[in-house]
Design a protein around this motif. Sequence first.
Motif, short mmCIF file in Angstrom:
data_model
loop_
_atom_site.label_atom_id
_atom_site.label_comp_id
_atom_site.label_asym_id
_atom_site.label_seq_id
_atom_site.Cartn_x
_atom_site.Cartn_y
_atom_site.Cartn_z
N THR A 84 3.89 64.23 64.56
CA THR A 84 4.24 65.53 64.12
C THR A 84 3.17 66.64 64.87
O THR A 84 4.04 67.62 65.27
CB THR A 84 4.06 65.67 62.68
OG1 THR A 84 4.85 64.79 61.87
CG2 THR A 84 4.50 67.03 62.07
N GLY A 85 1.98 66.55 64.80
CA GLY A 85 1.24 67.49 65.65
C GLY A 85 1.41 67.56 67.05
O GLY A 85 1.36 68.69 67.57
N ALA A 86 1.57 66.49 67.80
CA ALA A 86 2.14 66.41 69.19
C ALA A 86 3.43 67.04 69.44
O ALA A 86 3.33 68.10 70.54
CB ALA A 86 1.97 65.01 69.90
N ILE A 87 4.14 66.99 68.56
CA ILE A 87 5.72 67.65 68.94
C ILE A 87 5.45 69.06 68.72
O ILE A 87 6.18 69.73 69.24
CB ILE A 87 6.68 66.98 67.81
CG1 ILE A 87 6.99 65.59 68.43
CG2 ILE A 87 7.95 67.84 67.73
CD1 ILE A 87 8.03 64.82 67.29
N LEU A 88 4.58 69.53 67.50
CA LEU A 88 4.52 71.02 67.34
C LEU A 88 3.91 71.46 68.37
O LEU A 88 4.31 72.74 69.03
CB LEU A 88 3.76 71.21 66.25
CG LEU A 88 4.47 70.93 64.64
CD1 LEU A 88 3.42 71.02 63.50
CD2 LEU A 88 5.55 72.03 64.51
N LYS A 89 2.86 71.03 69.18
CA LYS A 89 2.21 71.55 70.56
C LYS A 89 3.06 71.44 71.39
O LYS A 89 3.09 72.60 72.32
CB LYS A 89 1.01 70.69 70.58
CG LYS A 89 -0.18 70.87 69.57
CD LYS A 89 -1.35 70.12 69.87
CE LYS A 89 -2.43 69.98 69.34
NZ LYS A 89 -3.75 69.28 69.73
N LEU A 90 3.93 70.44 71.70
CA LEU A 90 4.68 70.48 72.93
C LEU A 90 5.91 71.61 72.76
O LEU A 90 6.16 72.32 73.53
CB LEU A 90 5.54 69.11 73.01
CG LEU A 90 6.32 69.16 73.95
CD1 LEU A 90 5.68 69.10 75.35
CD2 LEU A 90 6.96 67.64 73.88
N LYS A 91 6.64 71.97 71.47
CA LYS A 91 7.31 72.87 71.23
C LYS A 91 6.81 74.32 71.43
O LYS A 91 7.66 75.10 72.23
CB LYS A 91 7.97 72.79 69.87
CG LYS A 91 8.99 71.54 69.76
CD LYS A 91 9.34 71.27 68.35
CE LYS A 91 10.07 72.69 67.39
NZ LYS A 91 10.38 72.39 66.22
N THR A 96 6.84 78.77 75.56
CA THR A 96 6.05 79.66 76.47
C THR A 96 6.69 79.47 77.74
O THR A 96 6.83 80.51 78.32
CB THR A 96 4.53 79.13 76.38
OG1 THR A 96 4.08 79.47 75.16
CG2 THR A 96 3.90 80.09 77.41
N ILE A 97 7.05 78.24 78.17
CA ILE A 97 7.42 78.17 79.37
C ILE A 97 8.84 78.69 79.79
O ILE A 97 9.39 79.48 80.54
CB ILE A 97 7.62 76.60 79.85
CG1 ILE A 97 6.17 76.04 79.98
CG2 ILE A 97 8.51 76.32 81.07
CD1 ILE A 97 6.18 74.58 80.17
N THR A 98 9.95 78.51 78.49
CA THR A 98 11.19 78.96 78.78
C THR A 98 11.16 80.49 78.45
O THR A 98 11.96 81.18 79.12
CB THR A 98 12.05 78.51 77.79
OG1 THR A 98 11.35 78.57 76.27
CG2 THR A 98 12.30 76.99 77.64
N GLY A 99 10.22 81.16 77.52
CA GLY A 99 9.99 82.59 77.52
C GLY A 99 9.57 83.12 78.94
O GLY A 99 10.28 84.26 79.42
N LYS A 100 8.64 82.55 79.72
CA LYS A 100 8.36 82.98 80.89
C LYS A 100 9.65 82.90 81.95
O LYS A 100 9.80 83.75 82.98
CB LYS A 100 7.30 82.24 81.55
CG LYS A 100 5.88 82.60 80.69
CD LYS A 100 4.80 81.62 81.55
CE LYS A 100 3.50 82.01 80.60
NZ LYS A 100 2.19 81.51 81.17
N MET A 101 10.46 81.87 81.70
CA MET A 101 11.48 81.66 82.57
C MET A 101 12.40 82.86 82.76
O MET A 101 13.08 83.17 83.56
CB MET A 101 12.26 80.36 82.46
CG MET A 101 11.31 79.05 83.01
SD MET A 101 11.96 77.45 82.51
CE MET A 101 13.55 77.56 83.12
N HIS A 102 12.70 83.03 81.21
CA HIS A 102 13.80 84.23 80.90
C HIS A 102 13.29 85.66 81.27
O HIS A 102 13.99 86.32 81.67
CB HIS A 102 13.91 84.24 79.63
CG HIS A 102 14.69 82.84 79.10
ND1 HIS A 102 16.05 82.68 79.76
CD2 HIS A 102 14.51 81.98 78.18
CE1 HIS A 102 16.71 81.52 79.22
NE2 HIS A 102 15.77 80.90 78.31
#
Length: 104
Positions: A84-91, A96-102
């Motif tokens: 659960t912790g790893a998934i939250l960090k990945l999301k 951040t990545i998708t925000g920068k792409m847009h």
Amino acid sequence: MIIQLHADRSLSIHEGYASKLSSVISRELDRFAELLTRVELHLADENAQRKTKEDKKCTIEAKLKSKHPVAVTSHGDTYDNAVTGAILKLKASLNTITGKMHNH
């Protein structure tokens, strides 16, 4: 999106738990599915012989189309908590990545 599950040599992932992990990953990362080519989850027990707090580790590496892979790690007292912790960090990283792409 291909989902691969791995475990260190001190444990094995049973079929039922593997199915649960795959469905959780698919559900939680669904909005990023077009961006991801592969997600690899690795579970490890850092103190296999001793019972200590937060000794379960989950590392998730997400391979993105036309981008560098993203890897995150989380520790927990159970595998579910570590996942659960790893998934939250990945999301958070993928947001951040998708925000920068847009923005570019």
